[in-house]
Write a protein that holds these residues in place. Structure first.
Motif, PDB file in Angstrom:
ATOM      1  N   ASP A 275       0.817  -1.223   0.000  1.00  0.00           N
ATOM      2  CA  ASP A 275       0.000   0.000   0.000  1.00  0.00           C
ATOM      3  C   ASP A 275       0.848   1.271   0.000  1.00  0.00           C
ATOM      4  O   ASP A 275       0.339   2.358   0.273  1.00  0.00           O
ATOM      5  N   TRP A 276       2.128   1.130  -0.293  1.00  0.00           N
ATOM      6  CA  TRP A 276       3.044   2.266  -0.139  1.00  0.00           C
ATOM      7  C   TRP A 276       2.564   3.502  -0.890  1.00  0.00           C
ATOM      8  O   TRP A 276       2.465   4.593  -0.323  1.00  0.00           O
ATOM      9  N   TYR A 277       2.239   3.342  -2.172  1.00  0.00           N
ATOM     10  CA  TYR A 277       1.887   4.511  -2.976  1.00  0.00           C
ATOM     11  C   TYR A 277       0.451   4.989  -2.756  1.00  0.00           C
ATOM     12  O   TYR A 277       0.064   6.017  -3.299  1.00  0.00           O
ATOM     13  N   LEU A 278      -0.312   4.244  -1.962  1.00  0.00           N
ATOM     14  CA  LEU A 278      -1.657   4.716  -1.620  1.00  0.00           C
ATOM     15  C   LEU A 278      -1.607   5.760  -0.506  1.00  0.00           C
ATOM     16  O   LEU A 278      -2.593   6.447  -0.245  1.00  0.00           O
ATOM     17  N   GLY A 279      -0.449   5.831   0.161  1.00  0.00           N
ATOM     18  CA  GLY A 279      -0.243   6.884   1.160  1.00  0.00           C
ATOM     19  C   GLY A 279      -1.021   6.711   2.449  1.00  0.00           C
ATOM     20  O   GLY A 279      -1.315   7.698   3.115  1.00  0.00           O
ATOM     21  N   ASN A 280      -1.352   5.465   2.809  1.00  0.00           N
ATOM     22  CA  ASN A 280      -2.153   5.254   4.021  1.00  0.00           C
ATOM     23  C   ASN A 280      -1.450   4.369   5.047  1.00  0.00           C
ATOM     24  O   ASN A 280      -2.084   3.777   5.919  1.00  0.00           O
ATOM     25  N   LEU A 281      -0.129   4.255   4.949  1.00  0.00           N
ATOM     26  CA  LEU A 281       0.590   3.358   5.867  1.00  0.00           C
ATOM     27  C   LEU A 281       0.738   3.959   7.259  1.00  0.00           C
ATOM     28  O   LEU A 281       0.788   3.238   8.250  1.00  0.00           O
ATOM     29  N   TRP A 282       0.845   5.263   7.351  1.00  0.00           N
ATOM     30  CA  TRP A 282       0.910   5.932   8.649  1.00  0.00           C
ATOM     31  C   TRP A 282       0.470   7.382   8.472  1.00  0.00           C
ATOM     32  O   TRP A 282       0.279   7.862   7.347  1.00  0.00           O
ATOM     33  N   LYS A 283       0.306   8.034   9.566  1.00  0.00           N
ATOM     34  CA  LYS A 283      -0.148   9.426   9.535  1.00  0.00           C
ATOM     35  C   LYS A 283       0.900  10.295   8.843  1.00  0.00           C
ATOM     36  O   LYS A 283       2.096  10.170   9.082  1.00  0.00           O
ATOM     37  N   ASN A 284       0.429  11.172   7.971  1.00  0.00           N
ATOM     38  CA  ASN A 284       1.294  12.090   7.226  1.00  0.00           C
ATOM     39  C   ASN A 284       2.244  11.365   6.262  1.00  0.00           C
ATOM     40  O   ASN A 284       3.273  11.916   5.873  1.00  0.00           O
ATOM     41  N   HIS A 285       1.908  10.114   5.917  1.00  0.00           N
ATOM     42  CA  HIS A 285       2.713   9.393   4.925  1.00  0.00           C
ATOM     43  C   HIS A 285       2.499  10.023   3.555  1.00  0.00           C
ATOM     44  O   HIS A 285       1.369  10.123   3.079  1.00  0.00           O
ATOM     45  N   ARG A 286       3.567  10.454   2.934  1.00  0.00           N
ATOM     46  CA  ARG A 286       3.469  11.178   1.659  1.00  0.00           C
ATOM     47  C   ARG A 286       4.419  10.556   0.631  1.00  0.00           C
ATOM     48  O   ARG A 286       5.586  10.935   0.534  1.00  0.00           O
ATOM     49  N   PRO A 287       3.916   9.580  -0.130  1.00  0.00           N
ATOM     50  CA  PRO A 287       4.773   8.943  -1.140  1.00  0.00           C
ATOM     51  C   PRO A 287       4.845   9.768  -2.421  1.00  0.00           C
ATOM     52  O   PRO A 287       4.107  10.736  -2.603  1.00  0.00           O
ATOM     53  N   TRP A 288       5.718   9.356  -3.313  1.00  0.00           N
ATOM     54  CA  TRP A 288       5.803   9.986  -4.636  1.00  0.00           C
ATOM     55  C   TRP A 288       4.530   9.675  -5.424  1.00  0.00           C
ATOM     56  O   TRP A 288       3.843   8.687  -5.142  1.00  0.00           O
ATOM     57  N   PRO A 289       4.194  10.494  -6.409  1.00  0.00           N
ATOM     58  CA  PRO A 289       2.974  10.247  -7.202  1.00  0.00           C
ATOM     59  C   PRO A 289       3.093   8.941  -7.980  1.00  0.00           C
ATOM     60  O   PRO A 289       4.168   8.591  -8.470  1.00  0.00           O
ATOM     61  N   ALA A 290       1.969   8.230  -8.069  1.00  0.00           N
ATOM     62  CA  ALA A 290       1.950   6.964  -8.795  1.00  0.00           C
ATOM     63  C   ALA A 290       0.548   6.715  -9.317  1.00  0.00           C
ATOM     64  O   ALA A 290      -0.431   7.271  -8.807  1.00  0.00           O
ATOM     65  N   LEU A 291       0.449   5.873 -10.317  1.00  0.00           N
ATOM     66  CA  LEU A 291      -0.833   5.496 -10.891  1.00  0.00           C
ATOM     67  C   LEU A 291      -1.409   4.357 -10.058  1.00  0.00           C
ATOM     68  O   LEU A 291      -0.881   3.249 -10.072  1.00  0.00           O
ATOM     69  N   GLY A 292      -2.454   4.638  -9.299  1.00  0.00           N
ATOM     70  CA  GLY A 292      -3.051   3.627  -8.432  1.00  0.00           C
ATOM     71  C   GLY A 292      -2.068   3.161  -7.379  1.00  0.00           C
ATOM     72  O   GLY A 292      -1.495   3.956  -6.637  1.00  0.00           O
ATOM     73  N   ARG A 293      -1.844   1.861  -7.327  1.00  0.00           N
ATOM     74  CA  ARG A 293      -0.912   1.299  -6.363  1.00  0.00           C
ATOM     75  C   ARG A 293       0.535   1.503  -6.790  1.00  0.00           C
ATOM     76  O   ARG A 293       1.464   1.211  -6.024  1.00  0.00           O
ATOM     77  N   GLY A 294       0.738   1.968  -8.006  1.00  0.00           N
ATOM     78  CA  GLY A 294       2.090   2.141  -8.508  1.00  0.00           C
ATOM     79  C   GLY A 294       2.652   0.834  -9.048  1.00  0.00           C
ATOM     80  O   GLY A 294       1.985  -0.194  -9.091  1.00  0.00           O
TER      81      GLY A 294
END
Length: 754
Positions: A275-294
């Motif tokens: 779920d890394w690129y969905l940005g929901n792993l922890w509070k204020n988690h901000r991954p790089w932009p990706a298409l869906g799950r990446g």
């Protein structure tokens, strides 16, 4: 075979029926819709409205026709069920290297309508076009840096070689360490139909060093971005793999997926399973932009020619520069940048089915990629925990990985029949073909030309020689039954050590676990461990010595054996003696007197005086005093007892002292294997080269007791072994006479008199 042909005829008949019946039905209906050359509508309401000739008779005909249509549709459904059943029963026949086709699993070419890949299984070869030609070369690129990654690459390559049916061309982007290790490994592995090219990763650092990266792969984790620029301009496509990949199928199946790319698709990738690129792993988690799950970049299919035309280099650089203004650094190295580019240009990607990259990091959806063992294609250990990752089936995956880790790499030297190979004709084969297989000493002679697979620097090595050019490396060789000596030697010798270990693939992993569990060994980074893999029936003692000698970084070396413990402080004493005796400018061999004990528990003497006391009490003896006096008698132990200055001794027959020499010293003669004459021949050659043998008055080493080796047991019990050793000695002396002329006659005389 008859049953197979009948099954295929049934399959073909069912297929034709399925295709033809609907067509005939619609032709019939279409023809029936015309009357007097004019189309007749199938709608009763429309017919009533527009045709005055609509009668009860025509109504009955229409109802009869509709019943017939329903019957045809029912027959159609029945045929589909039969066809489905037939597909599941059609046998698949592969002919080893003669097979030209591979089962093709479905992915998706539509990056905006992502769907999970489903295993299609093996399919019949009937009617298919070859996806990968029999001898088509498959190109694989791997970025590798350092000692640990080099070990990982070997396991990856083993898994690829195990399943492969095609020639392979590996493109290794490697630092100087990995290149030295892997170049030697592939040269000595000699796998047919495999080519390896290296590209200097250190020269590429400037291309990506401007990108801050938090990932544990460091700067090398960004180098896949510059492959279009690094790899040859005429290379059109390549499979790119991480080092922590294990293949469970033929890589040609993945290579065949290139044929499914359409339009502007240039990247083949598997969806990221966390779920890394969905940005929901922890509070204020901000991954790089990706298409869906990446997408995960552990396995990439690159269409290099199209990427170059699209100006890939400019595309990823502009994207990275823009995103770094807000993100400041990458978290997952090249993967973040690949995903940012795909987010903007989704048409670039062809989504591979997820079984081409089953990602075994914690909390992934990897279990959705397979339902059975046969579904697995590629396993990716993409967690920093590696084999300790949490997964429902981790034991199965771990065992699969360990199978290749400990698999005998020599068994992968199998030929691809019908495919040309650079290694089909090599010097080893030529030399072996000249030997007489009926010769009773054939196996001895064969060992001299056998090329043993060699893995240099199996563990991390780090040492910078002293600037005064006096450094000395202890050189030795060993097998699995002498591992217990390593810690003791490290405690006695603080200087650099070069060791050649004769092990099987499985034993190499046992050694690795042993070393990693030892605080003493792990605290020493100046010990070079070089694995020479087992092959043949003899212990190649002199080959091992040569491997250890060749890979030292100091100007001098102490040629020892693994069963000896050097005196405490010998390293510093030898460095001083190098200066005192001017070894840099003279041909000298400094002798370290050898002693032995029969006690497994010994209070090691801390000085010459203490050693002499133990010698007088019978706790110690001069080495091999009871069984092989001639080997060390010329050292003149009586003189050594009172000597305070180095003294010179003359060569005598069967002399085999342990010496310190310059690193340009001659190698050991490989014809001597197992037990007998392996050191004697080397000392004889040094004497022929006019080396001066000088005994050091305050140096000593002690041989520790151990069980007899397998080779000395063979020497003592096998008459033919002793006959062959005598023959090899005579041939060596003849070679000496040819090389050194008249000066070598004394060796023949000495041998006859001994």
């Amino acid at each position: 075979m008859l049953g197979i042909c009948r099954g295929r005829r049934k399959f073909l008949a069912a297929s034709l029926s399925l295709l033809c019946i609907p067509a005939i039905t619609w032709i019939y209906l279409f023809a029936g819709s015309f009357e007097d050359g004019k189309p007749v509508s199938l709608s009763p309401l429309e017919s009533q409205a527009h045709s005055p000739r609509y009668t009860a008779s025509s109504q009955r005909d229409r109802e009869s026709l509709e019943v017939r249509v329903r019957e045809v549709e029912e027959e159609n459904r029945s045929l589909r069920r039969q066809l489905s059943l037939a597909q599941g029963q059609v046998p698949v026949h592969r002919r080893g290297n003669h097979s030209k086709t591979y089962s093709m699993e479905e992915g998706t070419g539509d990056s905006e309508n992502l769907r999970a890949g489903i295993v299609a299984g093996n399919s019949s070869e009937c009617g298919q076009q070859p996806a990968v030609e029999k001898c088509e070369t498959i190109h694989v690129a791997i970025v590798c840096a350092g000692y640990n990654a080099s070990r990982d690459v070997v396991t990856l390559v083993k898994s690829v070689l195990f399943h492969r049916r095609n020639p392979l061309h590996f493109h290794l982007i490697a630092d100087s360490i990995a290149e030295q290790i892997l170049a030697t490994l592939f040269q000595t592995w000699m796998v047919p139909a495999v080519r390896v090219d290296f590209y200097n990763a250190d020269e590429l650092k400037s291309e990506v060093s401007w990108i801050p990266n938090k990932h544990y792969s460091g700067i090398y984790g960004l180098m896949k971005l510059v492959l279009t620029k690094t790899l040859p301009a005429n290379l059109e496509r390549v499979i790119v793999l991480d080092t922590d990949i294990t293949f469970a199928t033929d890589i040609a199946e993945l290579w065949a997926v290139f044929h499914k790319f359409k339009g502007q698709q240039v990247l083949g990738l598997v969806e990221n399973q966390s779920d890394w690129y969905l940005g929901n792993l922890w509070k204020n988690h901000r991954p790089w932009p990706a298409l869906g799950r990446g997408y995960n970049t552990g396995v990439i299919l690159l269409l290099l020619d199209k990427l170059r035309k699209m100006k890939w280099e400019q595309m990823w650089r502009l994207t990275a520069e823009r995103e770094l203004m807000g993100m400041l650094s990458t978290s997952l190295a090249d993967q973040d940048i690949f995903n940012a580019v795909i987010k903007q240009n989704p048409f670039l990607v062809y989504q591979l089915p997820c079984f081409w990259n089953v990602q075994l990091s914690d909390h992934t959806r990897s279990e959705q990629c397979y339902r059975d063992v046969s579904d697995l294609k590629v396993i990716h250990w993409n967690s920093p925990k590696k084999l300790r990752v949490k997964n429902k089936h981790v034991e199965f995956f771990r065992n699969l990985y360990l199978t290749f880790l400990e698999y005998d790499g020599n068994l992968l030297r199998r030929e691809l029949f019908g495919c040309p190979s650079e290694t089909d004709v090599n010097s080893e084969n030529k030399q072996l073909s000249e030997l007489d297989e009926d010769d009773l000493c054939y196996e001895f002679r064969r060992e001299r030309f056998t090329v043993h697979r060699t893995h240099l620097y199996f563990l991390h090595y780090e040492f910078e020689p002293a600037t005064d050019n006096t450094d000395v490396t202890l050189v030795a060789q060993l097998s699995m039954d002498r591992l217990q000596m390593l810690e003791a030697i490290c405690k006695h010798w603080e200087g650099p050590i070069s060791l050649a270990l004769y092990l099987s693939d499985a034993e190499a992993q046992q050694f690795l676990r042993y070393a990693q569990g030892s605080e003493v060994l792990m605290s020493r980074h100046n010990v070079g461990y070089h694995i020479v893999y087992k092959e043949g029936q003899f212990y190649p003692v002199n080959l091992l010595r040569n491997v250890a000698m060749k890979h030292i970084s100091t100007p001098y070396m102490f040629l020892s054996d693994i069963d000896f413990l050097p005196m405490y402080g010998l390293y510093e004493y030898l460095r001083k003696s190098v200066i005192q005796l001017d070894l840099a400018n003279t041909k000298k061999a400094m002798i370290v007197p050898a002693f032995e004990t029969l006690r497994y528990r010994l209070s090691f003497p801390k000085s010459k005086a203490e050693l002499l006391s133990m010698l007088d009490m019978g706790t110690l003896f001069t080495f091999r005093y009871h069984v092989w006096t001639k080997g060390h008698a010329p050292t003149n132990f009586a003189k050594w007892r009172t000597a305070t200055m180095p003294y010179r001794v003359e060569w005598e027959a069967d002399f085999e002292p342990y010496v310190v020499v310059r690193r340009d010293c001659s190698e050991y003669d490989r014809r001597f294997v197992g037990f007998g004459w392996n050191k004697v021949a080397h000392i004889m050659e040094l004497d022929a080269q006019e080396y001066e043998f000088t005994v050091l008055p305050n140096a000593y080493m002690i041989h520790m007791p151990h069980a007899p080796s397998f080779d000395i047991t063979k020497f003592r019990s096998n008459k033919q072994y002793r006959i062959c050793l005598k023959t090899l000695k005579e041939e060596f002396q003849q070679d000496m006479s040819r090389r050194y002329g008249f000066a070598a006659l004394k060796y023949l005389t000495a041998e006859n008199n001994s």
